[in-house]
Design a protein around this motif. Structure first.
Motif, PDB file in Angstrom:
ATOM      1  N   VAL A  74       0.857  -1.186   0.000  1.00 21.29           N
ATOM      2  CA  VAL A  74       0.000   0.000   0.000  1.00 21.29           C
ATOM      3  C   VAL A  74       0.892   1.236   0.000  1.00 21.29           C
ATOM      4  N   LEU A  75       0.362   2.328  -0.511  1.00 24.13           N
ATOM      5  CA  LEU A  75       1.072   3.599  -0.435  1.00 24.13           C
ATOM      6  C   LEU A  75       0.774   4.210   0.933  1.00 24.13           C
ATOM      7  N   SER A  76       1.775   4.191   1.792  1.00 26.80           N
ATOM      8  CA  SER A  76       1.604   4.654   3.166  1.00 26.80           C
ATOM      9  C   SER A  76       1.598   6.175   3.236  1.00 26.80           C
ATOM     10  N   ARG A  77       1.247   6.700   4.403  1.00 24.81           N
ATOM     11  CA  ARG A  77       1.309   8.144   4.631  1.00 24.81           C
ATOM     12  C   ARG A  77       2.735   8.662   4.379  1.00 24.81           C
ATOM     13  N   ALA A  78       3.723   7.912   4.823  1.00 22.56           N
ATOM     14  CA  ALA A  78       5.112   8.348   4.638  1.00 22.56           C
ATOM     15  C   ALA A  78       5.471   8.426   3.157  1.00 22.56           C
ATOM     16  N   LEU A  79       5.019   7.461   2.367  1.00 16.25           N
ATOM     17  CA  LEU A  79       5.314   7.484   0.932  1.00 16.25           C
ATOM     18  C   LEU A  79       4.599   8.637   0.240  1.00 16.25           C
ATOM     19  N   TRP A  80       3.363   8.903   0.631  1.00 15.48           N
ATOM     20  CA  TRP A  80       2.650  10.044   0.059  1.00 15.48           C
ATOM     21  C   TRP A  80       3.301  11.354   0.487  1.00 15.48           C
ATOM     22  N   ALA A  81       3.753  11.434   1.736  1.00 12.29           N
ATOM     23  CA  ALA A  81       4.423  12.650   2.217  1.00 12.29           C
ATOM     24  C   ALA A  81       5.686  12.914   1.400  1.00 12.29           C
ATOM     25  N   HIS A  82       6.416  11.846   1.105  1.00 17.70           N
ATOM     26  CA  HIS A  82       7.617  11.981   0.268  1.00 17.70           C
ATOM     27  C   HIS A  82       7.230  12.477  -1.125  1.00 17.70           C
ATOM     28  N   ALA A  83       6.179  11.911  -1.694  1.00 19.24           N
ATOM     29  CA  ALA A  83       5.755  12.305  -3.041  1.00 19.24           C
ATOM     30  C   ALA A  83       5.318  13.768  -3.075  1.00 19.24           C
ATOM     31  N   VAL A  84       4.581  14.211  -2.070  1.00 17.16           N
ATOM     32  CA  VAL A  84       4.139  15.605  -2.013  1.00 17.16           C
ATOM     33  C   VAL A  84       5.335  16.537  -1.844  1.00 17.16           C
ATOM     34  N   ARG A  85       6.265  16.133  -0.996  1.00 17.30           N
ATOM     35  CA  ARG A  85       7.462  16.947  -0.790  1.00 17.30           C
ATOM     36  C   ARG A  85       8.266  17.073  -2.089  1.00 17.30           C
ATOM     37  N   GLU A  86       8.447  15.959  -2.793  1.00 15.55           N
ATOM     38  CA  GLU A  86       9.236  15.974  -4.021  1.00 15.55           C
ATOM     39  C   GLU A  86       8.501  16.653  -5.182  1.00 15.55           C
ATOM     40  N   SER A  87       7.192  16.840  -5.056  1.00 14.15           N
ATOM     41  CA  SER A  87       6.429  17.495  -6.129  1.00 14.15           C
ATOM     42  C   SER A  87       6.712  18.990  -6.220  1.00 14.15           C
ATOM     43  N   ASP A  88       7.341  19.563  -5.167  1.00 13.34           N
ATOM     44  CA  ASP A  88       7.624  21.003  -5.086  1.00 13.34           C
ATOM     45  C   ASP A  88       6.368  21.839  -4.878  1.00 13.34           C
ATOM     46  N   TYR A  89       5.347  21.216  -4.340  1.00 11.37           N
ATOM     47  CA  TYR A  89       4.093  21.928  -4.065  1.00 11.37           C
ATOM     48  C   TYR A  89       4.323  23.137  -3.145  1.00 11.37           C
ATOM     49  N   VAL A  90       5.051  22.943  -2.055  1.00 13.14           N
ATOM     50  CA  VAL A  90       5.239  24.023  -1.090  1.00 13.14           C
ATOM     51  C   VAL A  90       6.046  25.165  -1.701  1.00 13.14           C
ATOM     52  N   ALA A  91       7.125  24.823  -2.405  1.00 12.95           N
ATOM     53  CA  ALA A  91       7.965  25.865  -3.009  1.00 12.95           C
ATOM     54  C   ALA A  91       7.180  26.679  -4.029  1.00 12.95           C
ATOM     55  N   ALA A  92       6.356  26.014  -4.820  1.00 11.72           N
ATOM     56  CA  ALA A  92       5.579  26.714  -5.850  1.00 11.72           C
ATOM     57  C   ALA A  92       4.568  27.658  -5.223  1.00 11.72           C
ATOM     58  N   LEU A  93       3.861  27.197  -4.203  1.00 10.39           N
ATOM     59  CA  LEU A  93       2.852  28.052  -3.583  1.00 10.39           C
ATOM     60  C   LEU A  93       3.480  29.157  -2.752  1.00 10.39           C
ATOM     61  N   ASP A  94       4.671  28.926  -2.244  1.00 10.68           N
ATOM     62  CA  ASP A  94       5.359  29.983  -1.515  1.00 10.68           C
ATOM     63  C   ASP A  94       5.652  31.165  -2.447  1.00 10.68           C
ATOM     64  N   ASP A  95       5.974  30.862  -3.708  1.00 10.35           N
ATOM     65  CA  ASP A  95       6.220  31.923  -4.689  1.00 10.35           C
ATOM     66  C   ASP A  95       4.960  32.737  -4.956  1.00 10.35           C
ATOM     67  N   LEU A  96       3.786  32.117  -4.760  1.00  9.38           N
ATOM     68  CA  LEU A  96       2.515  32.789  -5.035  1.00  9.38           C
ATOM     69  C   LEU A  96       1.818  33.279  -3.763  1.00  9.38           C
ATOM     70  N   ARG A  97       2.531  33.268  -2.644  1.00 10.93           N
ATOM     71  CA  ARG A  97       1.920  33.576  -1.349  1.00 10.93           C
ATOM     72  C   ARG A  97       1.178  34.920  -1.364  1.00 10.93           C
ATOM     73  N   ILE A  98       1.809  35.957  -1.889  1.00  6.92           N
ATOM     74  CA  ILE A  98       1.196  37.291  -1.894  1.00  6.92           C
ATOM     75  C   ILE A  98      -0.084  37.292  -2.721  1.00  6.92           C
ATOM     76  N   VAL A  99      -0.055  36.592  -3.861  1.00  3.89           N
ATOM     77  CA  VAL A  99      -1.232  36.527  -4.724  1.00  3.89           C
ATOM     78  C   VAL A  99      -2.389  35.874  -3.995  1.00  3.89           C
ATOM     79  N   PHE A 100      -2.112  34.792  -3.274  1.00  5.84           N
ATOM     80  CA  PHE A 100      -3.170  34.066  -2.592  1.00  5.84           C
ATOM     81  C   PHE A 100      -3.752  34.883  -1.444  1.00  5.84           C
ATOM     82  N   VAL A 101      -2.920  35.608  -0.737  1.00  2.52           N
ATOM     83  CA  VAL A 101      -3.424  36.451   0.348  1.00  2.52           C
ATOM     84  C   VAL A 101      -4.372  37.500  -0.220  1.00  2.52           C
ATOM     85  N   ASP A 102      -4.045  38.053  -1.390  1.00  7.34           N
ATOM     86  CA  ASP A 102      -4.932  39.026  -2.040  1.00  7.34           C
ATOM     87  C   ASP A 102      -6.249  38.378  -2.440  1.00  7.34           C
TER      88      ASP A 102
END
Length: 330
Positions: A297-325
């Motif tokens: 099964v794909l465990s929580r740890a494996l999904w956490a790794h996949a989300v981390r490696e997807s660069d989701y956080v880095a991408a949304l951090d670049d758009l932080r000001i836009v999202f707050v608006d």
């Protein structure tokens, strides 16, 4: 017949790993229904806007495929606007000719290119045996006033030839500012009444239920066509045959993205772009092909790794000001 157990091709040749596949999302469904509604009601233009990486270009491709299956007699033209598009009439019509796959897009005067474009579009419509032309303009926030006026000329000419032209402007939220400025000027208000009548916000995934729609598609999409190899089964064949399904992981995947969102201390409502869900799935399946087993099964740890490696956080951090608006008081 029992399903085959020997993969029909190498993993690197699979659409999932070379990113040449499409799966539906709730926003794509909403976009498609908006397009159909406009066509059926005779609404000549609509704005579809959303942030970068939300999957708008991908959605255009998906909607084009659906339209070709459902509206067989409707011709479709897809134009992508480049960065800083030229304000030269000749170059603009040359770009349109290239998008229409004309054999001579770069030769002739502006007038000659105009006439060739008109004839080319009419030819495309005639081949479809219909009287309708659907035009998608991607990255439409890059259009300038001159471009809208030239597109209006194209629409007028199509009307003179008995062809109804529907234009869907797909771009980033800044295109709304352009609409507002056009509405305030009597000389440009007709652009709004032609190309910007309807509005639709193209959203990311906003709930686990949204995720389930796309995750289930990986469980159901087949490649090669006509085989019994769904995308999920191709990478995790033993687990899939034992009952594993990505669609059952929607709550877990949502929770893992939520945890990443909280840890990043984002102060805006979570909304997952299609780009990063797709990357997470590609990582989760692609990196675990060697671990496949009937009990895997794909465990929580494996999904956490996949989300981390997807660069989701880095991408949304670049758009932080836009999202707050976008989320006052969030």
């Amino acid at each position: 017949m029992l399903p085959s157990t020997t993969r029909p091709l190498a993993p690197d040749d699979h659409p999932l790993l070379n990113r040449s596949y499409m799966v539906p999302t709730p926003s794509i469904g909403s976009m498609y229904m908006c397009i159909l509604r406009c066509i059926r009601r005779g609404v000549s233009g609509a704005l579809i806007y959303g942030h970068t990486r939300w999957g708008k270009t991908y959605a255009i491709r998906y909607c084009v495929r659906l339209l070709r299956d459902e509206l067989l007699r409707t011709a479709i033209f897809h134009l992508g606007m480049p960065q800083n598009p030229s304000r030269s009439e000749s170059l603009f019509f040359g770009m349109l000719l290239a998008a229409a796959r004309h054999e001579r897009p770069d030769s002739g005067t502006a007038l000659q290119r105009r006439l060739r474009l008109y004839n080319r579009l009419a030819e495309i419509v005639e081949r479809a045996s219909g009287k309708s032309l659907v035009v998608f303009v991607d990255e439409a926030q890059r259009l300038e006033l001159e471009h809208y006026e030239w597109l209006r000329d194209v629409q007028d000419e199509m009307e003179r030839r008995g062809i109804r032209m529907y234009t869907f402007l797909v771009g980033q939220p800044s295109i709304l500012n352009r609409k507002t400025s056009f509405k305030q000027n009597t000389d440009t208000s007709q652009i709004v009444s032609r190309f910007m009548i309807e509005e639709m916000r193209f959203e990311g995934f906003r709930s686990a239920a949204d995720l389930e729609v796309s995750l289930c598609a990986y469980d159901e999409s087949i490649f090669p066509e006509g085989s019994d190899w769904t995308f999920t089964r191709f990478f995790l064949q033993r687990a899939y045959d034992a009952g594993f399904r990505l669609g059952k992981h929607s709550e877990l995947v949502w929770d893992v993205f939520s945890e990443a969102h909280r840890h990043a201390r984002f102060d805006f409502t979570m909304e997952i772009p299609m780009e990063y869900l797709a990357r997470a799935v590609e990582i989760a399946l692609g990196e675990n092909i060697e671990h496949d087993a009937s009990g895997f099964v794909l465990s929580r740890a494996l999904w956490a790794h996949a989300v981390r490696e997807s660069d989701y956080v880095a991408a949304l951090d670049d758009l932080r000001i836009v999202f707050v608006d976008d989320n006052p008081g969030a």
